[in-house]
Write a protein that holds these residues in place. Structure first.
Motif, short mmCIF file in Angstrom:
data_model
loop_
_atom_site.label_atom_id
_atom_site.label_comp_id
_atom_site.label_asym_id
_atom_site.label_seq_id
_atom_site.Cartn_x
_atom_site.Cartn_y
_atom_site.Cartn_z
N MET A 1 0.84 -1.17 0.00
CA MET A 1 0.00 0.00 0.00
C MET A 1 0.89 1.24 0.00
N ALA A 2 0.66 2.15 -0.96
CA ALA A 2 1.42 3.40 -1.05
C ALA A 2 0.76 4.42 -0.13
N THR A 3 1.50 4.88 0.86
CA THR A 3 0.94 5.86 1.79
C THR A 3 1.47 7.24 1.48
N LYS A 4 0.62 8.23 1.75
CA LYS A 4 0.96 9.63 1.51
C LYS A 4 0.75 10.39 2.80
N ILE A 5 1.56 11.40 3.00
CA ILE A 5 1.32 12.38 4.06
C ILE A 5 0.76 13.59 3.34
N ARG A 6 -0.49 13.93 3.61
CA ARG A 6 -1.13 15.00 2.85
C ARG A 6 -2.09 15.80 3.70
N LEU A 7 -2.64 16.83 3.11
CA LEU A 7 -3.58 17.71 3.79
C LEU A 7 -5.01 17.34 3.42
N GLN A 8 -5.90 17.41 4.39
CA GLN A 8 -7.34 17.32 4.13
C GLN A 8 -7.91 18.71 4.28
N ARG A 9 -8.85 19.08 3.43
CA ARG A 9 -9.44 20.41 3.53
C ARG A 9 -10.67 20.37 4.42
N HIS A 10 -10.69 21.24 5.42
CA HIS A 10 -11.85 21.41 6.29
C HIS A 10 -12.13 22.90 6.39
N GLY A 11 -13.21 23.25 7.05
CA GLY A 11 -13.55 24.66 7.23
C GLY A 11 -14.60 25.09 6.24
N ARG A 12 -14.77 26.39 6.14
CA ARG A 12 -15.79 26.92 5.24
C ARG A 12 -15.13 27.67 4.09
N LYS A 13 -15.95 28.19 3.22
CA LYS A 13 -15.46 28.92 2.06
C LYS A 13 -14.63 30.13 2.53
N ASN A 14 -13.49 30.33 1.93
CA ASN A 14 -12.56 31.41 2.25
C ASN A 14 -12.00 31.36 3.67
N TYR A 15 -12.17 30.23 4.36
CA TYR A 15 -11.59 30.08 5.70
C TYR A 15 -11.30 28.61 5.94
N ALA A 16 -10.36 28.08 5.17
CA ALA A 16 -10.04 26.66 5.24
C ALA A 16 -8.92 26.42 6.25
N PHE A 17 -8.95 25.26 6.89
CA PHE A 17 -7.83 24.77 7.67
C PHE A 17 -7.63 23.31 7.29
N TYR A 18 -6.45 22.81 7.55
CA TYR A 18 -6.07 21.52 6.98
C TYR A 18 -5.49 20.58 8.03
N PRO A 19 -6.16 19.47 8.33
CA PRO A 19 -5.52 18.43 9.12
C PRO A 19 -4.44 17.74 8.27
N ILE A 20 -3.31 17.41 8.88
CA ILE A 20 -2.24 16.67 8.20
C ILE A 20 -2.45 15.20 8.54
N VAL A 21 -2.66 14.38 7.50
CA VAL A 21 -3.01 12.98 7.73
C VAL A 21 -2.11 12.06 6.93
N ILE A 22 -2.07 10.80 7.40
CA ILE A 22 -1.43 9.72 6.66
C ILE A 22 -2.58 8.96 6.00
N ALA A 23 -2.54 8.82 4.68
CA ALA A 23 -3.64 8.18 3.96
C ALA A 23 -3.10 7.32 2.82
N ASP A 24 -3.90 6.36 2.43
CA ASP A 24 -3.60 5.57 1.24
C ASP A 24 -3.68 6.52 0.05
N SER A 25 -2.76 6.39 -0.88
CA SER A 25 -2.72 7.32 -2.01
C SER A 25 -3.96 7.21 -2.89
N ARG A 26 -4.69 6.08 -2.81
CA ARG A 26 -5.89 5.90 -3.63
C ARG A 26 -7.14 6.47 -2.98
N ALA A 27 -7.07 6.83 -1.69
CA ALA A 27 -8.23 7.35 -0.98
C ALA A 27 -8.52 8.79 -1.42
N PRO A 28 -9.79 9.22 -1.37
CA PRO A 28 -10.12 10.60 -1.73
C PRO A 28 -9.45 11.60 -0.77
#
Length: 188
Positions: A1-28
């Motif tokens: 399984m290829a894992t990525k360290i990436r950002l997930q987008r959360h928050g509202r329009k024009n005010y986003a914050f990003y959790p840093i997660v470890i995820a499978d590269s095929r996951a949304p």
């Protein structure tokens, strides 16, 4: 399984914050993830980063690939430097104590630079506030002078009107007095 360290987008329009997660590269992007190791909030000045240093280092060592943005965040936090130093220890270039000393020196320099930048921003803000206050004070003084000038003109016009009314009343009074005197001897 290829894992990525990436950002997930959360928050509202024009005010986003990003959790840093470890995820499978095929996951949304905002979908399923393995572990959350921190967060990134670009809305503050300077941007706020919270990161579980040990877990980020662990995932890098087991082969997780960071995205470009996460790579810059990890570099800024020193995770990539520590991975590099651990590689030097494994090769025998220096020992663990030397690696830790180098990392602490880097961390101290980075903290000094961040503090200097914050102090510079604070002093710049204070200077801008002071200049804005002085400009507003100058405008208020000019406006007060205009108002005082107008009040002085109104007061002068009012005094002139009162003086002319008094002079006219005095003139009427002097005209009436000889006429009254002229009538008085005729009545006798």
């Amino acid at each position: 399984m290829a894992t990525k360290i990436r950002l997930q987008r959360h928050g509202r329009k024009n005010y986003a914050f990003y959790p840093i997660v470890i995820a499978d590269s095929r996951a949304p992007r905002d979908g399923r993830f393995i572990e959350r190791i921190g967060s990134y909030n670009p809305n503050t000045n300077p941007a706020t980063v919270t990161l579980n240093f040990e877990r980020a280092l662990y995932w890098l060592n087991v082969g997780a690939q960071p995205t470009d943005t996460v790579r810059s965040i990890l570099s800024h936090e020193g995770v990539l430097l520590m991975k590099h130093l651990q590689g030097g220890v494994k090769k025998g270039a220096f020992d663990e104590a030397e690696a830790q000393r180098r990392f602490e020196a880097w961390k101290a320099n980075r903290q000094a630079a961040v503090d200097a930048a914050k102090a510079n921003m604070a002093s710049k803000k204070e200077l801008e506030d002071k200049q804005r206050f002085e400009a507003e004070a100058a405008k208020n003084k000019a406006k007060a002078e205009e108002v005082a000038k107008k009040k002085a003109e109104i007061a002068a016009a009012k005094a002139e009107a009162e003086a002319s009314a008094a002079a006219e009343a005095a003139a009427n009074a002097t005209e009436e007095t000889p006429a009254a005197e002229a009538e008085a001897p005729a009545a006798e």
